[in-house]
Design a protein around this motif. Structure first.
Motif, PDB file in Angstrom:
ATOM      1  N   LEU A  76       0.845  -1.196   0.000  1.00 62.77           N
ATOM      2  CA  LEU A  76       0.000   0.000   0.000  1.00 62.77           C
ATOM      3  C   LEU A  76       0.873   1.235   0.000  1.00 62.77           C
ATOM      4  CD1 LEU A  76      -2.435  -1.427   2.608  1.00 62.77           C
ATOM      5  CD2 LEU A  76      -3.062  -0.813   0.280  1.00 62.77           C
ATOM      6  N   LYS A  77       0.590   2.120  -0.950  1.00 65.24           N
ATOM      7  CA  LYS A  77       1.426   3.322  -1.057  1.00 65.24           C
ATOM      8  C   LYS A  77       0.879   4.451  -0.180  1.00 65.24           C
ATOM      9  CE  LYS A  77       3.517   2.580  -5.500  1.00 65.24           C
ATOM     10  NZ  LYS A  77       2.713   1.779  -6.414  1.00 65.24           N
ATOM     11  N   GLY A  78       1.794   5.315   0.223  1.00 67.56           N
ATOM     12  CA  GLY A  78       1.419   6.466   1.031  1.00 67.56           C
ATOM     13  C   GLY A  78       2.555   6.785   1.975  1.00 67.56           C
ATOM     14  N   ARG A  79       2.354   7.806   2.775  1.00 63.85           N
ATOM     15  CA  ARG A  79       3.397   8.200   3.736  1.00 63.85           C
ATOM     16  C   ARG A  79       2.739   8.633   5.030  1.00 63.85           C
ATOM     17  NH1 ARG A  79       6.779  12.657   2.864  1.00 63.85           N
ATOM     18  NH2 ARG A  79       5.214  13.607   1.539  1.00 63.85           N
ATOM     19  N   ALA A 176      -4.100  -0.200  25.948  1.00 59.94           N
ATOM     20  CA  ALA A 176      -3.696   1.159  25.565  1.00 59.94           C
ATOM     21  C   ALA A 176      -2.182   1.260  25.387  1.00 59.94           C
ATOM     22  CB  ALA A 176      -4.170   2.153  26.630  1.00 59.94           C
ATOM     23  N   VAL A 177      -1.445   0.675  26.327  1.00 57.12           N
ATOM     24  CA  VAL A 177       0.023   0.781  26.237  1.00 57.12           C
ATOM     25  C   VAL A 177       0.536  -0.014  25.040  1.00 57.12           C
ATOM     26  CG1 VAL A 177       2.190   0.208  27.416  1.00 57.12           C
ATOM     27  CG2 VAL A 177       0.339   1.323  28.675  1.00 57.12           C
ATOM     28  N   ALA A 178      -0.040  -1.186  24.788  1.00 57.32           N
ATOM     29  CA  ALA A 178       0.396  -1.976  23.624  1.00 57.32           C
ATOM     30  C   ALA A 178       0.137  -1.195  22.331  1.00 57.32           C
ATOM     31  CB  ALA A 178      -0.331  -3.317  23.590  1.00 57.32           C
ATOM     32  N   GLN A 179      -1.005  -0.528  22.253  1.00 58.41           N
ATOM     33  CA  GLN A 179      -1.344   0.228  21.041  1.00 58.41           C
ATOM     34  C   GLN A 179      -0.427   1.438  20.886  1.00 58.41           C
ATOM     35  OE1 GLN A 179      -3.465  -0.798  18.882  1.00 58.41           O
ATOM     36  NE2 GLN A 179      -3.619   0.963  17.515  1.00 58.41           N
ATOM     37  N   HIS A 180      -0.143   2.086  21.991  1.00 58.33           N
ATOM     38  CA  HIS A 180       0.753   3.247  21.988  1.00 58.33           C
ATOM     39  C   HIS A 180       2.147   2.819  21.502  1.00 58.33           C
ATOM     40  CE1 HIS A 180       2.699   6.845  23.686  1.00 58.33           C
ATOM     41  NE2 HIS A 180       3.615   6.022  24.147  1.00 58.33           N
ATOM     42  N   GLN A 181       2.607   1.668  21.983  1.00 51.17           N
ATOM     43  CA  GLN A 181       3.925   1.183  21.556  1.00 51.17           C
ATOM     44  C   GLN A 181       3.921   0.876  20.057  1.00 51.17           C
ATOM     45  OE1 GLN A 181       4.383  -2.075  24.348  1.00 51.17           O
ATOM     46  NE2 GLN A 181       5.443  -0.790  25.852  1.00 51.17           N
ATOM     47  N   ALA A 182       2.829   0.268  19.566  1.00 49.36           N
ATOM     48  CA  ALA A 182       2.749  -0.044  18.129  1.00 49.36           C
ATOM     49  C   ALA A 182       2.776   1.239  17.305  1.00 49.36           C
ATOM     50  CB  ALA A 182       1.477  -0.835  17.829  1.00 49.36           C
ATOM     51  N   ALA A 183       2.094   2.277  17.814  1.00 50.53           N
ATOM     52  CA  ALA A 183       2.026   3.542  17.058  1.00 50.53           C
ATOM     53  C   ALA A 183       3.387   4.230  17.026  1.00 50.53           C
ATOM     54  CB  ALA A 183       0.985   4.464  17.688  1.00 50.53           C
ATOM     55  N   LEU A 184       4.113   4.128  18.136  1.00 50.08           N
ATOM     56  CA  LEU A 184       5.391   4.861  18.193  1.00 50.08           C
ATOM     57  C   LEU A 184       6.539   4.135  17.511  1.00 50.08           C
ATOM     58  CD1 LEU A 184       5.805   6.660  21.609  1.00 50.08           C
ATOM     59  CD2 LEU A 184       4.821   7.463  19.481  1.00 50.08           C
ATOM     60  N   THR A 185       6.508   2.792  17.514  1.00 47.27           N
ATOM     61  CA  THR A 185       7.659   2.039  17.009  1.00 47.27           C
ATOM     62  C   THR A 185       7.993   2.403  15.566  1.00 47.27           C
ATOM     63  OG1 THR A 185       6.695   0.246  18.246  1.00 47.27           O
ATOM     64  CG2 THR A 185       8.630  -0.302  16.977  1.00 47.27           C
ATOM     65  N   GLN A 186       7.008   2.224  14.683  1.00 48.40           N
ATOM     66  CA  GLN A 186       7.316   2.484  13.263  1.00 48.40           C
ATOM     67  C   GLN A 186       6.460   3.580  12.669  1.00 48.40           C
ATOM     68  OE1 GLN A 186       7.462  -1.075  10.827  1.00 48.40           O
ATOM     69  NE2 GLN A 186       8.127  -2.280  12.578  1.00 48.40           N
ATOM     70  N   GLY A 187       5.609   4.189  13.479  1.00 45.68           N
ATOM     71  CA  GLY A 187       4.786   5.271  12.962  1.00 45.68           C
ATOM     72  C   GLY A 187       3.594   4.755  12.166  1.00 45.68           C
ATOM     73  N   VAL A 188       2.964   5.669  11.442  1.00 45.46           N
ATOM     74  CA  VAL A 188       1.735   5.335  10.721  1.00 45.46           C
ATOM     75  C   VAL A 188       1.876   5.720   9.256  1.00 45.46           C
ATOM     76  CG1 VAL A 188       0.349   5.745  12.800  1.00 45.46           C
ATOM     77  CG2 VAL A 188       0.622   7.586  11.138  1.00 45.46           C
ATOM     78  N   ARG A 189       0.952   5.213   8.454  1.00 43.49           N
ATOM     79  CA  ARG A 189       0.928   5.594   7.033  1.00 43.49           C
ATOM     80  C   ARG A 189      -0.492   5.999   6.648  1.00 43.49           C
ATOM     81  NH1 ARG A 189       3.534   1.343   3.230  1.00 43.49           N
ATOM     82  NH2 ARG A 189       5.377   2.251   4.210  1.00 43.49           N
ATOM     83  N   TYR A 190      -0.620   7.153   5.988  1.00 47.57           N
ATOM     84  CA  TYR A 190      -1.878   7.515   5.343  1.00 47.57           C
ATOM     85  C   TYR A 190      -1.795   6.956   3.923  1.00 47.57           C
ATOM     86  CZ  TYR A 190      -1.901  11.022   9.102  1.00 47.57           C
ATOM     87  OH  TYR A 190      -1.858  11.654  10.315  1.00 47.57           O
ATOM     88  N   LEU A 191      -2.899   6.438   3.422  1.00 48.16           N
ATOM     89  CA  LEU A 191      -2.825   5.709   2.155  1.00 48.16           C
ATOM     90  C   LEU A 191      -3.193   6.569   0.958  1.00 48.16           C
ATOM     91  CD1 LEU A 191      -4.365   2.279   3.198  1.00 48.16           C
ATOM     92  CD2 LEU A 191      -1.994   3.067   3.332  1.00 48.16           C
ATOM     93  N   TRP A 313       0.810  14.120   3.110  1.00 49.71           N
ATOM     94  CA  TRP A 313       1.609  12.880   3.086  1.00 49.71           C
ATOM     95  C   TRP A 313       1.069  11.837   2.116  1.00 49.71           C
ATOM     96  CZ3 TRP A 313       0.256  15.312   7.798  1.00 49.71           C
ATOM     97  CH2 TRP A 313       1.311  16.019   8.390  1.00 49.71           C
ATOM     98  N   ALA A 314      -0.206  11.904   1.786  1.00 53.25           N
ATOM     99  CA  ALA A 314      -0.766  10.878   0.892  1.00 53.25           C
ATOM    100  C   ALA A 314      -1.519  11.562  -0.255  1.00 53.25           C
ATOM    101  CB  ALA A 314      -1.723   9.988   1.673  1.00 53.25           C
ATOM    102  N   ARG A 315      -1.616  10.867  -1.378  1.00 55.38           N
ATOM    103  CA  ARG A 315      -2.327  11.423  -2.537  1.00 55.38           C
ATOM    104  C   ARG A 315      -3.830  11.238  -2.343  1.00 55.38           C
ATOM    105  NH1 ARG A 315       1.534  11.772  -6.828  1.00 55.38           N
ATOM    106  NH2 ARG A 315       3.318  10.503  -6.263  1.00 55.38           N
ATOM    107  N   VAL A 316      -4.436  12.227  -1.706  1.00 54.45           N
ATOM    108  CA  VAL A 316      -5.878  12.148  -1.439  1.00 54.45           C
ATOM    109  C   VAL A 316      -6.591  13.428  -1.874  1.00 54.45           C
ATOM    110  CG1 VAL A 316      -5.812  10.428   0.420  1.00 54.45           C
ATOM    111  CG2 VAL A 316      -5.405  12.830   0.970  1.00 54.45           C
ATOM    112  N   ALA A 317      -5.863  14.326  -2.544  1.00 53.66           N
ATOM    113  CA  ALA A 317      -6.464  15.590  -3.004  1.00 53.66           C
ATOM    114  C   ALA A 317      -5.921  15.894  -4.399  1.00 53.66           C
ATOM    115  CB  ALA A 317      -6.083  16.718  -2.040  1.00 53.66           C
ATOM    116  N   PRO A 318      -6.659  16.684  -5.188  1.00 52.39           N
ATOM    117  CA  PRO A 318      -6.143  17.064  -6.501  1.00 52.39           C
ATOM    118  C   PRO A 318      -4.879  17.929  -6.357  1.00 52.39           C
ATOM    119  CG  PRO A 318      -8.429  17.781  -6.209  1.00 52.39           C
ATOM    120  CD  PRO A 318      -7.968  17.278  -4.895  1.00 52.39           C
ATOM    121  N   GLU A 319      -4.095  17.999  -7.420  1.00 57.94           N
ATOM    122  CA  GLU A 319      -2.863  18.801  -7.419  1.00 57.94           C
ATOM    123  C   GLU A 319      -3.126  20.213  -6.862  1.00 57.94           C
ATOM    124  OE1 GLU A 319      -0.221  17.014  -8.587  1.00 57.94           O
ATOM    125  OE2 GLU A 319       1.030  18.660  -7.846  1.00 57.94           O
ATOM    126  N   GLY A 320      -2.337  20.626  -5.908  1.00 57.78           N
ATOM    127  CA  GLY A 320      -2.471  21.981  -5.350  1.00 57.78           C
ATOM    128  C   GLY A 320      -3.498  22.082  -4.235  1.00 57.78           C
TER     129      GLY A 320
END
Ligand SMILES: Cc1cc2nc3c(=O)[nH]c(=O)nc-3n(C[C@H](O)[C@H](O)[C@H](O)COP(=O)(O)OP(=O)(O)OC[C@H]3O[C@@H](n4cnc5c(N)ncnc54)[C@H](O)[C@@H]3O)c2cc1C
Length: 431
Positions: A76-79, A176-191, A313-320
């Motif tokens: 899945l592409k995105g950042r 909550a702590v397990a989820q927080h650790q998952a979020a911080l370890t490698q971050g997130v991606r918007y698609l 971070w992700a291509r979800v809007a038209p150019e500009g």
């Protein structure tokens, strides 16, 4: 009567994943979805060239969903944000976070002593064995481990961000702590293209594996029979009266839907009765341009708000153009949100945005998660993916299994059902 090996009820990400995994294992799988399209809560609407998810959606790269999607071969592409353009929001004022949330340490949001405590708490959280926190709520953990109010508020904000839960007194600290650790370890991606790309990708894989799908098909009941002591599933009956015989049935829907599909089943009724849903309000705004290009995220410290320019971070809007998500985490104390309230958050982050609106949508009460893992039960107390009291029944969803929250729980439970049923005939009938 039509027949199949497995009937999957629900065509969201969880249903698609479990159907694909089971079909790859050699089962004949039919998937029923009551809507006209697949995707459930991962649906994305294309509006004037803007890809609107149902509220802000981020894939946790260290979570179970990313693992299962990787195993299935879906790229899945995105950042995701790397910390640029972030602000903490307190008392109606924005505090710059020069390099993201960690830079709470460098703002004037905290006193010097507060910064030291914040750093200590964050270091501790990243090393903790979350499973040792069973039986404690996140609020109790915060009270016992964070002495300053000025520190507790931003730490709570980080937990809201990673779990979507505003009811910290109900939320189990282990989850909550397990989820927080998952979020911080490698971050997130918007698609790129929104979460519908995940739906499309999974649906292509499901097709390739031979899954038959039936859309606009509401399943009304799981048919059952007594089977040598323990009852077992016989198949499903659709709202139009059609019956399918199946050796196994997977219910990839919410707890109330599951209870309705199993009338008279006291265990299923109990799952629905105790489920505390996690809700959010969402305002999505497509702009022709961003008035303040450097202001990309705002995290509410004293109010449960969040705003993010996903298109940065992700291509979800038209150019500009720019797509901005504003959300409010709802809970017992803050059960509602109005559109003007969320507009007010955007006024702070992007003053002048109203002149550039191309499209917008306000959704006041979305169900983010069907059941939060509670203090009393935590992750370990959620229903198991392979049900014990009814042979041949599997459960998939964000309220099932012992791993993860949100879509991580959905795909982890999908994986668990497929793994448990691999090898032998799924829940095969006694000869
Ligand atoms: C505002 C918001 C923000 C979110 N943000 C994130 C995020 O940042 N990160 C994250 O990981 N997750 C996030 N989520 C959660 C994520 O969207 C869900 O966890 C995921 O999409 C759930 O997939 P699912 O297949 O388990 O359930 P669903 O998507 O709910 O699918 C269930 C499907 O079953 C169908 N169905 C139900 N009953 C029947 C029946 N009787 N017959 C036939 N079909 C039936 C429904 O129509 C639906 O399509 C967010 C959700 C919301 C609402």
């Amino acid at each position: 009567m039509k027949t199949t090996d497995v009937a999957v009820v629900g065509g969201g990400l969880g249903g698609l994943a479990v159907a694909t995994l089971l079909a790859r294992g050699g089962r004949r799988v039919v998937l029923f979805e009551k809507a006209r399209h697949l995707g459930g809560r991962a649906h994305t609407t294309l509006q004037e060239g803007y890809h609107l998810n149902l509220g802000p959606h981020a894939l946790y790269l260290a979570g179970a969903a990313a693992r299962v999607l990787g195993q299935l071969g879906l790229e899945l592409k995105g950042r995701g944000p790397r910390g640029e353009g972030g602000f903490a929001l307190r008392g109606g004022r924005l505090y710059t976070l020069p390099s993201g949330l960690v830079s709470l340490l460098t703002t004037d949001l905290l006193s010097t002593a507060g910064k030291l405590e914040f750093a200590r708490v964050m270091a501790r959280l990243s090393r903790m064995d979350a499973s040792t926190l069973r039986g404690m709520s996140l609020e109790e953990w915060l009270r016992a481990n964070v002495s300053r109010d000025e520190v507790r508020a931003p730490v709570a904000m980080l937990f809201r961000l990673s779990t979507y839960c505003a009811d910290l007194a109900l939320l189990g600290a282990d989850a909550a702590v397990a989820q927080h650790q998952a979020a911080l370890t490698q971050g997130v991606r918007y698609l790129d293209g929104g979460w519908v790309e995940m739906v499309r990708g999974l649906s292509t894989l499901a097709d390739a594996a031979g899954v038959e799908r039936v859309l606009s098909a509401r399943v009304e009941e799981v048919t059952r029979e007594e089977g040598g002591g323990r009852p077992r599933v016989r198949g499903v009956r659709l709202a139009d009266g059609t019956e399918w015989a199946a050796e196994s049935v997977v219910l990839a829907a919410g707890p109330h839907e599951v209870a309705a599909l199993l009338p008279g089943d006291a265990v299923a009724a109990g799952w629905a009765a105790k489920a505390v849903p996690v809700k959010a309000a969402s305002l999505e705004v497509g702009l022709s341009r961003l008035p303040r290009p450097g202001a990309l995220t705002a995290f509410g410290v004293d109010r449960p708000w969040y705003a993010s320019v996903h298109s940065a971070w992700a291509r979800v809007a038209p150019e500009g153009g720019a797509l901005v998500h504003v959300a409010k985490y709802l809970g017992e104390r803050d059960a509602e949100a109005s559109e003007p309230e969320l507009e007010g958050v955007l006024d702070l982050l992007q003053p002048g945005w109203r002149q550039h609106v191309v499209t917008r949508r306000f959704l006041p009460g979305l169900t983010v998660m069907h059941a939060l893992p509670t203090k009393a039960e935590g992750l370990a107390g959620r229903p198991r993916p392979v049900v014990e009291h009814l042979q041949g029944l599997g459960l998939v969803g964000d309220w099932v299994g012992t791993e993860g929250m949100l879509v991580d729980a959905s795909l982890s439970s999908a994986e668990a059902v497929a793994r448990a049923w691999s090898g032998s005939r799924v829940g095969a009938r006694a000869a």
